[in-house]
Write an enzyme that holds these catalytic residues in place. Structure first.
Site, mmCIF file in Angstrom:
data_model
loop_
_atom_site.group_PDB
_atom_site.id
_atom_site.type_symbol
_atom_site.label_atom_id
_atom_site.label_comp_id
_atom_site.label_asym_id
_atom_site.label_seq_id
_atom_site.Cartn_x
_atom_site.Cartn_y
_atom_site.Cartn_z
ATOM 1 N N LYS A 77 3.794 9.877 8.452
ATOM 2 C CA LYS A 77 3.337 10.461 9.650
ATOM 3 C C LYS A 77 4.644 10.392 10.709
ATOM 4 C CE LYS A 77 0.796 6.498 9.079
ATOM 5 N NZ LYS A 77 -0.129 5.941 7.878
ATOM 6 N N TYR A 114 0.755 -1.372 -0.072
ATOM 7 C CA TYR A 114 -0.060 0.009 -0.013
ATOM 8 C C TYR A 114 0.910 1.383 -0.109
ATOM 9 C CZ TYR A 114 -3.693 3.386 1.528
ATOM 10 O OH TYR A 114 -4.446 4.458 1.426
ATOM 11 N N ASP A 161 8.946 2.767 0.163
ATOM 12 C CA ASP A 161 7.980 3.261 0.698
ATOM 13 C C ASP A 161 8.391 3.071 2.257
ATOM 14 O OD1 ASP A 161 5.821 3.976 2.205
ATOM 15 O OD2 ASP A 161 4.289 3.752 0.386
HETATM 16 N N1 HOZ Z 1 -4.571 2.855 5.897
HETATM 17 C C1 HOZ Z 1 -4.052 2.975 7.422
HETATM 18 C C2 HOZ Z 1 -3.378 2.167 7.787
HETATM 19 N N2 HOZ Z 1 -2.628 1.319 6.976
HETATM 20 C C3 HOZ Z 1 -5.109 3.659 8.365
HETATM 21 C C4 HOZ Z 1 -5.303 4.883 8.353
HETATM 22 C C5 HOZ Z 1 -6.144 5.518 9.387
HETATM 23 O O1 HOZ Z 1 -7.378 5.103 9.512
HETATM 24 O O2 HOZ Z 1 -5.719 6.442 10.101
#
Ligand code: HOZ
Length: 421
Positions: free
Chosen positions: A265, A142, A237
């Site tokens: 983040k 992802y 990534d």
């Molecule tokens: N897709 C995010 C985890 N791999 C979740 C992001 C979120 O809901 O904060």
């Protein structure tokens, strides 16, 4: 009805699915999501006043735990000076210098606002730099939600049962070629059959959005070799692994250098931040020094920079943090293996994931063999025991410096009470 349920009912009327990001809706595990009121250290507390040991950690950035006092103070000081200027600041320079000084292969960096934005920009840069259009990604990896990456994507896209999102045009997806994680032959075949056309191979150096899937020995060095042989850039990534597996992220942990690296983040300590960086000769192609355009008013936001500098500085100055979190994660993984017979528990550094399949889990296909119904039952059981896990199978458990061995033990004991089906 608790306050979380009440809020969820209200949220569903005004927000798609009641959330701002799909996994949070608890669709994969059932029930109403817990609405979080506050967090401190390794604990989060919901609006009903229930406190949990937290293994989500805002999906990674809370490596020091929630509300770290040094980060909080840095943010408060920066806020007193102003929230956003849309102009250059000293903190941006300090942040870039810090990243370049601790991540060997990075000579220049551009701050953005999220991992999605970092990936989108790095891919554009790779195309601009090489003059090629095609990209290779891996099934189950992802890379955020930009169009070209929503092909066999992991995380929420996979949880929703729709790894290829609606709304992505054939045009946007046609240049994304799909390889299999841990399968160098699949990459080589694509590079051969698209000779001279592939701008970049992008990979999560540890698959962390199809659960946690370690790279097989030789996989990452093999990608490096193939990219070099075919003139394609290698993009790591590191939204999940950056500054987490080691200060220098996966590149340091596995001893493999990428040409471009994307972050999310963690470099903002949880503030909305992302970044991409790499060698000077490549990064110099980004505007305004080069012709690959990319911009943003909130990029390098002063409050986010203050938080990130405080976070990364502490990680740099306290290498023992990595030893501690990795040891706790190892103990957690070992304990879960005993507590959950028949499961496969993968662990890399401070990332852990139990799969409800005998395994081994080495790629997208084997990750998908996990019994997600059993994961849902496990999730609900753990929640009832005061343990907050990712509300979906295809995510990671994040161990932070605020966890203790007592927390780990409590978590293992909770798992061992899971009724066997
Ligand atoms: N897709 C995010 C985890 N791999 C979740 C992001 C979120 O809901 O904060």
């Amino acid at each position: 009805m608790g306050r979380s349920e009440e809020l969820f009912e209200r949220a569903k009327r005004v927000m798609p699915g009641g959330v701002n990001s799909p996994v949070r809706a608890f669709n994969a595990v059932g029930g109403a999501p817990r609405f979080i009121q506050r967090a401190k250290g390794a604990r989060i507390t919901d609006v009903d006043g229930v406190t949990y040991i937290d293994y989500v950690g805002s999906w990674g950035p809370m490596i020091l735990g929630h509300c770290d006092p040094v980060v909080q103070q840095a943010v408060q000081r920066a806020m007193a000076d102003g929230l956003s200027f849309g102009a250059a600041t000293q903190r941006e320079v300090e942040m870039a210098e810090l990243i370049c000084s601790v991540v060997g292969p990075i000579e220049m960096v551009r701050m953005v606002n999220s991992g999605t934005e970092a990936v989108m920009s790095a891919l554009r840069l790779a195309r601009g730099f090489t003059g090629r259009e095609k990209l290779i990604k891996f099934a189950g990896c992802y890379h955020g939600h930009s169009d070209s990456m929503l092909v066999k994507a992991g995380s929420g896209a996979l949880t929703n049962g729709n790894p290829d999102s609606a709304g992505v045009t054939r045009g946007a997806a046609q240049d994304t070629l799909l390889a299999q994680y841990n399968d160098l032959d699949s990459v080589e075949q694509l590079l051969e059959s698209n000779r001279g056309q592939v701008a970049a191979v992008i990979v999560e150096p540890v698959g962390a959005n199809m659960g946690v899937v370690p790279p097989a020995p030789g996989f990452l060095p093999g990608l490096r070799r193939l990219c070099d042989a075919h003139g394609a850039l290698l993009i790591f990534d590191e939204v999940i692994t950056g500054f987490r597996l080691a200060l220098g992220g996966a590149m340091e942990y596995f001893g493999v250098e990428a040409d471009l690296v994307t972050y999310g983040k963690i470099i903002g300590a949880g503030m909305p931040v992302g970044a991409y960086g790499g060698r000077r000769e490549i990064m110099a192609h980004v505007s305004p020094s080069g012709s690959v355009y990319q911009a943003g008013t909130l990029s390098g936001n002063p409050v986010a920079m203050a938080a990130g500098i405080a976070n990364l500085t502490q990680l740099r100055d306290h290498p023992e943090i990595y030893t501690a979190i990795n040891q706790m994660a190892e103990a957690l993984a070992q304990g879960l293996r005993q507590a959950l017979p028949g499961c496969t528990v993968n662990q890399v550094g401070s990332l852990v994931c139990p799969f409800f399949t005998p395994g081994p889990v080495t790629d997208f296909a084997t990750a998908r063999q996990s019994d997600t119904g059993r994961y849902a039952a496990y999730f609900k059981h753990m929640l009832s025991q005061g343990i907050y896990l990712a509300p979906a199978q295809f995510e990671a458990m994040f161990v932070s410096a605020a966890h203790t061995m007592a927390d780990i033990q409590q978590t293992i004991e909770a798992a061992s009470r899971l009724p066997q089906s």
